[in-house]
Design a protein around this motif. Structure first.
Motif, PDB file in Angstrom:
ATOM      1  N   LEU A 243      51.111  58.375   9.168  1.00  0.00           N
ATOM      2  CA  LEU A 243      51.774  58.591  10.458  1.00  0.00           C
ATOM      3  C   LEU A 243      51.901  60.087  10.689  1.00  0.00           C
ATOM      4  O   LEU A 243      51.927  60.872   9.742  1.00  0.00           O
ATOM      5  CB  LEU A 243      53.181  57.975  10.446  1.00  0.00           C
ATOM      6  CG  LEU A 243      53.279  56.470  10.238  1.00  0.00           C
ATOM      7  CD1 LEU A 243      54.739  56.073  10.018  1.00  0.00           C
ATOM      8  CD2 LEU A 243      52.705  55.731  11.441  1.00  0.00           C
ATOM      9  N   ARG A 244      51.995  60.464  11.941  1.00  0.00           N
ATOM     10  CA  ARG A 244      52.216  61.891  12.258  1.00  0.00           C
ATOM     11  C   ARG A 244      53.646  62.315  11.915  1.00  0.00           C
ATOM     12  O   ARG A 244      53.881  63.400  11.426  1.00  0.00           O
ATOM     13  CB  ARG A 244      51.962  62.157  13.740  1.00  0.00           C
ATOM     14  CG  ARG A 244      50.518  62.135  14.125  1.00  0.00           C
ATOM     15  CD  ARG A 244      50.389  62.555  15.583  1.00  0.00           C
ATOM     16  NE  ARG A 244      49.016  62.530  16.011  1.00  0.00           N
ATOM     17  CZ  ARG A 244      48.138  63.496  15.801  1.00  0.00           C
ATOM     18  NH1 ARG A 244      48.498  64.564  15.138  1.00  0.00           N
ATOM     19  NH2 ARG A 244      46.909  63.403  16.233  1.00  0.00           N
TER      20      ARG A 244
ATOM     21  N   VAL B 214      44.053  60.506  12.546  1.00  0.00           N
ATOM     22  CA  VAL B 214      45.295  60.521  11.772  1.00  0.00           C
ATOM     23  C   VAL B 214      45.076  59.808  10.442  1.00  0.00           C
ATOM     24  O   VAL B 214      45.411  60.325   9.372  1.00  0.00           O
ATOM     25  CB  VAL B 214      46.458  59.873  12.568  1.00  0.00           C
ATOM     26  CG1 VAL B 214      47.656  59.609  11.666  1.00  0.00           C
ATOM     27  CG2 VAL B 214      46.854  60.752  13.744  1.00  0.00           C
ATOM     28  N   GLY B 215      44.479  58.624  10.490  1.00  0.00           N
ATOM     29  CA  GLY B 215      44.222  57.857   9.271  1.00  0.00           C
ATOM     30  C   GLY B 215      43.304  58.581   8.309  1.00  0.00           C
ATOM     31  O   GLY B 215      43.561  58.660   7.104  1.00  0.00           O
TER      32      GLY B 215
ATOM     33  N   ASP C 265      42.155  59.154  18.243  1.00  0.00           N
ATOM     34  CA  ASP C 265      43.276  59.897  17.666  1.00  0.00           C
ATOM     35  C   ASP C 265      43.833  59.157  16.459  1.00  0.00           C
ATOM     36  O   ASP C 265      44.122  59.752  15.428  1.00  0.00           O
ATOM     37  CB  ASP C 265      44.362  60.106  18.724  1.00  0.00           C
ATOM     38  CG  ASP C 265      45.470  61.027  18.239  1.00  0.00           C
ATOM     39  OD1 ASP C 265      45.143  62.137  17.769  1.00  0.00           O
ATOM     40  OD2 ASP C 265      46.640  60.633  18.313  1.00  0.00           O
ATOM     41  N   LYS C 266      43.978  57.847  16.551  1.00  0.00           N
ATOM     42  CA  LYS C 266      44.485  57.028  15.446  1.00  0.00           C
ATOM     43  C   LYS C 266      43.545  57.128  14.237  1.00  0.00           C
ATOM     44  O   LYS C 266      43.997  57.218  13.095  1.00  0.00           O
ATOM     45  CB  LYS C 266      44.594  55.580  15.926  1.00  0.00           C
ATOM     46  CG  LYS C 266      45.675  54.779  15.319  1.00  0.00           C
ATOM     47  CD  LYS C 266      45.783  53.455  16.051  1.00  0.00           C
ATOM     48  CE  LYS C 266      46.349  52.429  15.126  1.00  0.00           C
ATOM     49  NZ  LYS C 266      46.479  51.123  15.710  1.00  0.00           N
ATOM     50  N   GLN C 267      42.255  57.116  14.502  1.00  0.00           N
ATOM     51  CA  GLN C 267      41.283  57.227  13.416  1.00  0.00           C
ATOM     52  C   GLN C 267      41.377  58.595  12.743  1.00  0.00           C
ATOM     53  O   GLN C 267      41.290  58.689  11.518  1.00  0.00           O
ATOM     54  CB  GLN C 267      39.868  56.997  13.939  1.00  0.00           C
ATOM     55  CG  GLN C 267      39.593  55.557  14.302  1.00  0.00           C
ATOM     56  CD  GLN C 267      38.245  55.374  14.979  1.00  0.00           C
ATOM     57  OE1 GLN C 267      37.651  56.305  15.501  1.00  0.00           O
ATOM     58  NE2 GLN C 267      37.766  54.140  14.969  1.00  0.00           N
TER      59      GLN C 267
ATOM     60  N   TYR D 254      55.611  51.870   8.973  1.00  0.00           N
ATOM     61  CA  TYR D 254      54.205  51.629   8.653  1.00  0.00           C
ATOM     62  C   TYR D 254      53.910  50.139   8.754  1.00  0.00           C
ATOM     63  O   TYR D 254      54.628  49.320   8.183  1.00  0.00           O
ATOM     64  CB  TYR D 254      53.901  52.062   7.217  1.00  0.00           C
ATOM     65  CG  TYR D 254      54.110  53.523   6.934  1.00  0.00           C
ATOM     66  CD1 TYR D 254      53.062  54.422   7.066  1.00  0.00           C
ATOM     67  CD2 TYR D 254      55.339  53.991   6.497  1.00  0.00           C
ATOM     68  CE1 TYR D 254      53.233  55.760   6.769  1.00  0.00           C
ATOM     69  CE2 TYR D 254      55.526  55.329   6.197  1.00  0.00           C
ATOM     70  CZ  TYR D 254      54.466  56.213   6.339  1.00  0.00           C
ATOM     71  OH  TYR D 254      54.645  57.538   6.045  1.00  0.00           O
TER      72      TYR D 254
ATOM     73  N   GLU E 151      43.013  57.230  22.442  1.00  0.00           N
ATOM     74  CA  GLU E 151      44.050  56.743  21.530  1.00  0.00           C
ATOM     75  C   GLU E 151      43.444  56.202  20.235  1.00  0.00           C
ATOM     76  O   GLU E 151      43.953  56.464  19.160  1.00  0.00           O
ATOM     77  CB  GLU E 151      44.889  55.656  22.211  1.00  0.00           C
ATOM     78  CG  GLU E 151      45.851  56.193  23.241  1.00  0.00           C
ATOM     79  CD  GLU E 151      46.641  55.098  23.936  1.00  0.00           C
ATOM     80  OE1 GLU E 151      46.647  53.948  23.448  1.00  0.00           O
ATOM     81  OE2 GLU E 151      47.243  55.392  24.970  1.00  0.00           O
ATOM     82  N   ILE E 152      42.359  55.447  20.347  1.00  0.00           N
ATOM     83  CA  ILE E 152      41.693  54.904  19.161  1.00  0.00           C
ATOM     84  C   ILE E 152      41.146  56.032  18.312  1.00  0.00           C
ATOM     85  O   ILE E 152      41.314  56.055  17.097  1.00  0.00           O
ATOM     86  CB  ILE E 152      40.576  53.914  19.564  1.00  0.00           C
ATOM     87  CG1 ILE E 152      41.203  52.652  20.148  1.00  0.00           C
ATOM     88  CG2 ILE E 152      39.690  53.571  18.373  1.00  0.00           C
ATOM     89  CD1 ILE E 152      40.210  51.714  20.803  1.00  0.00           C
TER      90      ILE E 152
END
Length: 142
Positions: free
Chosen positions: A67-68, A19-20, A15-17, A73, A12-13
């Motif tokens: 965001l996807r 995306v950012g 994936d978030k990175q 936000y 998850e971390i």
């Protein structure tokens, strides 16, 4: 069981990175197309995502929030002033991202409009609905 949970949290971390970082690269590309000099900053504790300028005397500090899909936000209202914001919706593969471009002063002057009921809560968020009129508003950086 503990190993599986650790793997899920790590994924998850990561994936978030991704995306950012994707949002930052898309914004950098858009700025380069508009004749800006662009410098991306890297790291997890950075104060700004992108520094961009056409005139070396007036660099723009840009925060990129990605965001996807359409959602809210997370933005700390105490970090608005002096920054520009590009809110990015990545969309699905094959679809172009959507950009909402606004300066922090405009958000700060209208906190209730942008934050709604999340103002002063533990997790202050800006809903994309309040950003709609700032879609592709790149001229704010000129």
């Amino acid at each position: 069981m503990e190993t599986q949970l650790s793997e899920i949290i790590t994924k998850e971390i990561f994936d978030k990175q991704k995306v950012g970082l994707s949002g930052e690269f898309f914004v950098a590309a858009e700025l380069l197309k508009r004749n800006f000099q662009v410098s991306l900053t890297f790291g997890n504790a950075k104060a700004v995502d992108i520094i961009a300028f056409k005139d070396e005397l007036y660099p723009k500090k840009i925060q990129v929030k990605t965001l996807r899909t359409h959602n809210a936000y997370t933005v700390d209202k105490n970090k608005l002033l002096g920054n520009y914001f590009v809110f990015v919706i990545l969309n699905k593969i094959g679809q172009q991202p959507i950009f909402y471009v606004i300066d922090g002063e405009t958000i700060n002057a209208n906190l209730r409009r942008f934050y709604g009921s999340s103002i002063d809560s533990k997790r202050e968020t800006i809903n994309y609905g309040s950003l709609k009129i700032y879609k592709d508003n790149w001229k704010v950086l000129e």
